[in-house]
Write a protein that holds these residues in place. Structure first.
Motif, short mmCIF file in Angstrom:
data_model
loop_
_atom_site.label_atom_id
_atom_site.label_comp_id
_atom_site.label_asym_id
_atom_site.label_seq_id
_atom_site.Cartn_x
_atom_site.Cartn_y
_atom_site.Cartn_z
N ALA A 1 80.87 -0.03 102.17
CA ALA A 1 81.18 0.89 103.26
C ALA A 1 82.61 1.15 103.61
O ALA A 1 83.02 2.30 104.07
N GLY A 2 83.35 0.25 103.45
CA GLY A 2 84.67 0.28 103.65
C GLY A 2 85.35 1.02 102.62
O GLY A 2 86.81 1.33 102.61
N GLY A 3 84.84 1.59 101.51
CA GLY A 3 85.34 2.51 100.44
C GLY A 3 85.96 1.52 99.48
O GLY A 3 86.68 2.15 98.68
N LEU A 4 85.71 0.13 99.42
CA LEU A 4 86.03 -0.62 98.20
C LEU A 4 85.18 -0.52 97.07
O LEU A 4 84.07 -0.44 97.51
N SER A 5 85.70 -0.29 95.99
CA SER A 5 84.51 -0.38 94.84
C SER A 5 85.04 -1.10 93.64
O SER A 5 86.07 -1.42 93.68
N SER A 6 84.01 -1.24 92.80
CA SER A 6 84.26 -1.93 91.52
C SER A 6 83.54 -1.38 90.42
O SER A 6 82.33 -0.49 90.86
N HIS A 7 84.02 -1.62 89.25
CA HIS A 7 83.05 -0.84 88.13
C HIS A 7 82.70 -1.85 87.19
O HIS A 7 83.21 -3.06 86.70
N SER A 8 81.69 -1.38 86.29
CA SER A 8 81.03 -2.25 85.07
C SER A 8 80.74 -1.54 84.27
O SER A 8 80.28 -0.10 84.36
N LYS A 9 80.60 -1.85 82.96
CA LYS A 9 79.70 -1.13 81.77
C LYS A 9 78.52 -1.56 81.47
O LYS A 9 78.09 -2.49 81.64
N VAL A 10 77.68 -0.42 81.22
CA VAL A 10 76.15 -0.64 80.88
C VAL A 10 76.23 -0.16 79.37
O VAL A 10 76.47 0.94 79.12
N LEU A 11 75.96 -1.02 78.41
CA LEU A 11 75.65 -0.55 76.87
C LEU A 11 74.29 -0.46 76.54
O LEU A 11 73.56 -1.65 76.66
N ILE A 12 73.60 0.52 76.25
CA ILE A 12 72.34 0.72 75.93
C ILE A 12 72.10 1.19 74.46
O ILE A 12 72.82 1.94 74.09
N LYS A 13 71.60 0.17 73.76
CA LYS A 13 71.46 0.32 72.43
C LYS A 13 69.58 0.64 72.08
O LYS A 13 68.94 0.08 72.72
N VAL A 14 69.72 1.78 71.49
CA VAL A 14 68.34 2.49 71.20
C VAL A 14 67.93 1.82 69.93
O VAL A 14 68.40 1.80 68.69
N VAL A 15 66.64 1.16 69.90
CA VAL A 15 66.18 0.79 68.64
C VAL A 15 65.03 2.06 67.87
O VAL A 15 64.39 2.45 68.74
#
Length: 942
Positions: free
Chosen positions: A324-338
């Protein structure tokens, strides 16, 4: 040296591999071209005709074209120059957005024979797209309490080009608080990050503006930029932190919509509102935004659209956690389709050669098809097969292309249509299968000749048929189809009795019906042998022949024809008609004596020609009878004195046909005891033969003409003898005087006639009297029979060869006195009768007249006897002053029907007359001699 040799060896191997690769590509018809993107429509791609080694005319004749698979067509084949050209402008980024190497496949199909060539065109990238940012202005909020060294990910730019033309670097405007760092991810993508190098102070400066620029390495270099606005806020010291920097998950492409893929988690060490974390996708592409959805409270990622491995097998998402204070962080999501085996193999029929001629050689390409399976791996490996019961086999051309070729010879007469089922199954578990049916029609070839239903035909046709009558119908069948099975019939050439066979019979070309063109006559033609040819409508035409035997059946259309006696109409008119069919029968004949024989024939055959004879009418019933099958007329009893001398018999000749036909023969039978009586009857018959309406002068006129003709002949003969006499006298004057043995001899003594033999052999004499001879002698030929004049004794040879008139008379008397008693039975024997009633013995038959003069003299004497029969004054006859001839030897008969019975001998100028009457052979012969002299006097006057 060794190193140089090894380098040369590697070059040779590389060259060999290049040659083998080119040969392999040429063998499989593989074509490879490359063209830059954005080329205008109609641009040149490659020379297909040259690369395939085909002439332009061959391309046209074999209908070469780029096969349409149902997808977007980018190329076409120009048959005018054999070039492969662009169908439309191609944008590589549009058709190959996520593919490093953009390759478009095409297939060129040719026919006659059928073949397919595969090719590919690589679309080369050009630097036609600058890098671009999703937003032209980005706002970034950073707390003033943020420690230096903090990193803030920035929104990365996107460049659809590839290689050097793609995004290569980021640049940022100068700032004392921030610096730009570019990181490269594991996939080779560069990510910009903003690094805080100096603490912020909101009270000094609450907003910072930076320009972020992205550039590529194309020619020329293109770039794109975005504005970053940084707002400094007060408070919140801790940003949320994800539990993992990278989240990886694998899902099957058939996962249901609404299923959860994964859940991300971030924590914030602050308290209160600053610790409340919200989740969202950060800089997610628009197309991914339609596939996944993130719950902002829980951080769950949910599938909202069906996944497709063939379209996207890998998804990379960036998630953000913000407090809520406006601080953020990021992360990657790797989705592999079988990949899941969810696509059925697709069979695309590219070309089918139908109908297939039945004489197609082995190995001919019948159909070409391709198989596509959108799955990958084992799920995309497809196996094709066809049924073994068909005369075809399946061959793989290259990749997923197959062709169906003939494995056995085709025969339309056995199988006219094939439904070949092509089955394709992938390698998934469970395997998916699809099928397609190739409907192949077998085209007929004229390989079967017409075959007749029978080996040979025969028919019977009654004679006298109507013209155009149907005889029989021949029929032939052809195992072929259509025009090749259309059979037409025609007659083989031939001749019958010198006329063309087609003038007798004809055959209907369509039906094979055989018709008689004319009325046939069994008596002229009993059998017809002909040949009918059946010919089909193929090219070339095939034919076969069959023999037809036509037997003509006899009908009873010919009445019996009487050969003997001749019909009265053929016998002439007047006196000659009286001699037609006259037979002689002695009055003392016994019962069963043969009188005559009726001879008849019938031109028909079989039962229609069986003849029977019966006596239809007779002057004296019961006196004569007729043989039923022989036609012989015999006496039924001995004639009586009261029976008439002349009898008329009407003999009916009938055949055995149905209905029976008949003819009649009229016989005149004369009963006589002597020749005089016979001639008297014949004379009276001649007068009665004249028609009631015809005047009697007609008969007399014909008799006068006959006598005049004979007289003229006689005068001509005398003139000939006179000429010969003068010639001889001329020769005698040339002889010496002592050779006058012939002087003083009258000329008439040298005129002689070779007489004819009498009816009875006992009265036959041979006398030779020459009028023109170097020896000039008269000789009576000797014979062993007592009925001939004896020859002179040998000692009298030296005497005068020509006696005087008295000597001749004396000699005649001696001869007459020395002659044996004649046979008074003058009836004819069985062998002496003409016709077929009895056979003549060669020993008893007399000689025929040997020259024309004898023949004319004999006819003249017969006519004279017919006129003088009534008064008995004939000097040419035998006993009682008659000739002794039967009426059957009248003028209507030629000498071919009359035996040669030579008559008496008459010597003009002599008193000697040879007679055959037994009672007048002594001193009583004066009267006949006088009569002969009188007759001779008359002839000399004539």
């Amino acid at each position: 040296m060794c190193a140089a040799g090894r380098r040369w060896g590697r070059r040779q191997r590389a060259l060999l591999w290049a040659v083998l690769l080119a040969a392999w590509e040429a063998a499989w018809g593989q074509l490879r071209y490359s063209v830059p993107e954005e080329m205008p429509k109609g641009s040149f791609v490659g020379d297909v005709a040259k690369d395939l080694g085909l002439q332009l005319t061959t391309l046209k004749d074999r209908d070469a074209h780029v096969f349409d698979t149902g997808r977007t067509r980018y190329f076409f084949l120009d048959l005018q120059n054999g070039h492969l050209s662009m169908m439309e402008q191609v944008d590589r980024e549009e058709i190959c957005a996520a593919v490093a190497k953009c390759v478009l496949n095409f297939e060129i199909l040719v026919k006659r024979p059928m073949n397919i060539y595969k090719g590919e065109v690589e679309i080369l990238d050009i630097n036609d797209n600058p890098p671009s940012f999703p937003e032209r202005r980005n706002v970034l909020e950073i707390s003033e309490n943020t420690a230096p060294g903090a990193r803030f990910p920035l929104e990365r730019a996107h460049d659809p080009d590839i290689g050097a033309n793609s995004l290569q670097n980021y640049e940022c405007s100068e700032s004392s608080y921030f610096t730009l760092e570019v990181k490269t991810g594991g996939d080779g993508v560069k990510y910009p990050e903003l690094l805080l190098v100096k603490s912020l102070d909101r009270e000094q400066k609450d907003t910072h503006h930076l320009i972020l620029t992205a550039t590529d390495n194309g020619s020329p270099v293109k770039s794109g930029s975005t504005t970053i606005e940084i707002t400094v806020i007060d408070g919140n010291d801790n940003a949320p932190e994800f539990t993992q920097s990278v989240y990886k998950v694998t899902v099957k492409e058939d996962v249901a919509v609404g299923s959860r893929v994964l859940q991300v988690t971030a924590t914030d060490r602050d308290e209160g509102p600053n610790a409340e974390v919200k989740y969202s996708f950060f800089q997610i592409p628009e197309k991914f935004d339609k596939t996944f959805k993130m719950d902002p409270e829980s951080g769950e990622i949910v599938i909202i659209e069906n996944l497709n491995f063939e379209e996207h097998e890998f998804y990379e998402l960036v998630v953000q956690a913000r407090d809520a204070g406006g601080l953020s962080s990021h992360s990657k999501v790797l989705i592999k389709v079988v990949d899941v085996n969810n696509y059925v193999p697709e069979i695309v029929i590219m070309s089918v050669f139908t109908p297939v001629p039945e004489d197609t050689p082995l190995g001919t390409v019948i159909a070409i098809f391709s198989v596509q399976d959108r799955d990958s791996g084992a799920n995309g490996e497809v196996q094709c097969s066809i049924s073994d019961s068909h005369p075809f086999r399946l061959e793989k051309s290259f990749d997923n292309y197959y062709r169906v070729v003939t494995a056995e010879l085709l025969d339309r007469e056995q199988v006219s249509e094939y439904n070949v089922t092509v089955r394709a199954a992938d390698g998934g578990s469970p395997a998916l299968e699809s099928s397609a049916v190739l409907a192949l029609q077998v085209l007929d070839v004229n390989d079967n000749a017409p075959v007749f239903l029978e080996e040979r035909y025969s028919a019977r046709l009654a004679e006298n048929n109507a013209a155009g009558a149907l005889v029989l119908t021949v029929r032939a069948t052809d195992a072929d189809w259509g025009q090749n099975a259309r059979v037409r019939y025609r007659l083989a050439e031939g001749r019958v009795r010198g006329a063309p066979l087609s003038s007798y019979v004809s055959v209907q070309a369509e039906t094979g019906a055989l018709y008689a063109l004319r009325s046939l006559d069994y008596e002229q033609l009993r059998e017809l042998q002909l040949c009918v040819r059946a010919e089909d409508g193929g090219a070339p035409a095939l034919s076969s022949n069959v023999s037809v035997r036509l037997l003509i059946v006899d009908e009873n259309d010919n009445a019996p024809q009487v050969l003997y006696p001749a019909p009265a109409a053929a016998a002439g008119s007047g006196a000659a008609a009286a001699w037609s069919g006259v037979e002689l029968a002695p009055r003392w004949a016994e019962a069963g004596a043969l009188v005559a024989k009726v001879v008849a024939v019938d031109a028909d055959a079989g039962q229609n020609a069986w003849l029977s004879y019966e006596l239809a009418k007779a002057t004296e019933p019961g006196l004569f009878r007729v043989g039923l099958h022989s036609g012989e007329v015999r006496t039924a009893r001995s004639p009586l004195a009261r029976d008439a001398a002349r009898h008329v018999l009407l003999v009916l000749v009938r055949d055995h046909g149905r209905p029976a036909l008949s003819a009649t023969a009229t016989l005149s039978v004369v009963l006589a005891e002597s020749v005089a009586e016979l001639l008297a009857e014949l004379g009276s018959a001649a007068h009665e033969a004249a028609a009631p309406g015809e005047p009697a002068a007609s008969l007399t006129r014909w008799l006068v003409l006959a006598v005049a003709a004979v007289s003229c002949l006689f005068v001509a003969f005398l003139l000939l003898l006179l000429a010969l006499r003068l010639r001889r006298c001329h020769r005698q004057q040339l002889l010496p005087p002592d050779s006058g043995a012939l002087r003083g001899v009258p000329v008439s003594h040298f005129v002689g006639i070779d007489g004819v033999r009498a009816f009875l052999q006992s009265y036959s004499h041979d006398v030779s009297l020459t009028a023109d001879s170097r020896k000039s002698h008269l000789r009576f030929s000797a014979a062993s029979c007592c009925d001939t004049l004896p020859a002179r004794p040998p000692d009298e040879v030296s005497a005068d060869l020509v006696p005087s008139g008295d000597q001749v008379t004396e000699s005649s008397g001696q001869v007459a006195s020395q002659q044996a008693q004649p046979n008074t039975d003058w009836r004819f024997s069985q062998t002496q009768r003409p016709g077929t009633s009895g056979s003549q013995n060669g020993e008893e038959a007399g000689a025929w007249p040997n020259n024309q003069f004898d023949t004319e003299m004999l006819q003249a004497m017969i006519l004279a006897s017919a006129n003088e029969a009534a008064d008995g004054n004939s000097t040419l006859g035998g006993g009682n002053g008659t000739m002794g001839l039967s009426a059957r030897y009248g003028p209507q008969f030629t000498l071919q029907h009359v035996p040669d019975y030579r008559q008496n001998v008459y010597i003009p100028g002599s008193n000697a007359t040879l007679t055959n009457a037994a009672g007048k052979r002594d001193a009583k012969n004066a009267a006949p001699a006088g009569g002969n002299k009188k007759k001779s006097g008359k002839k000399e006057k004539k």
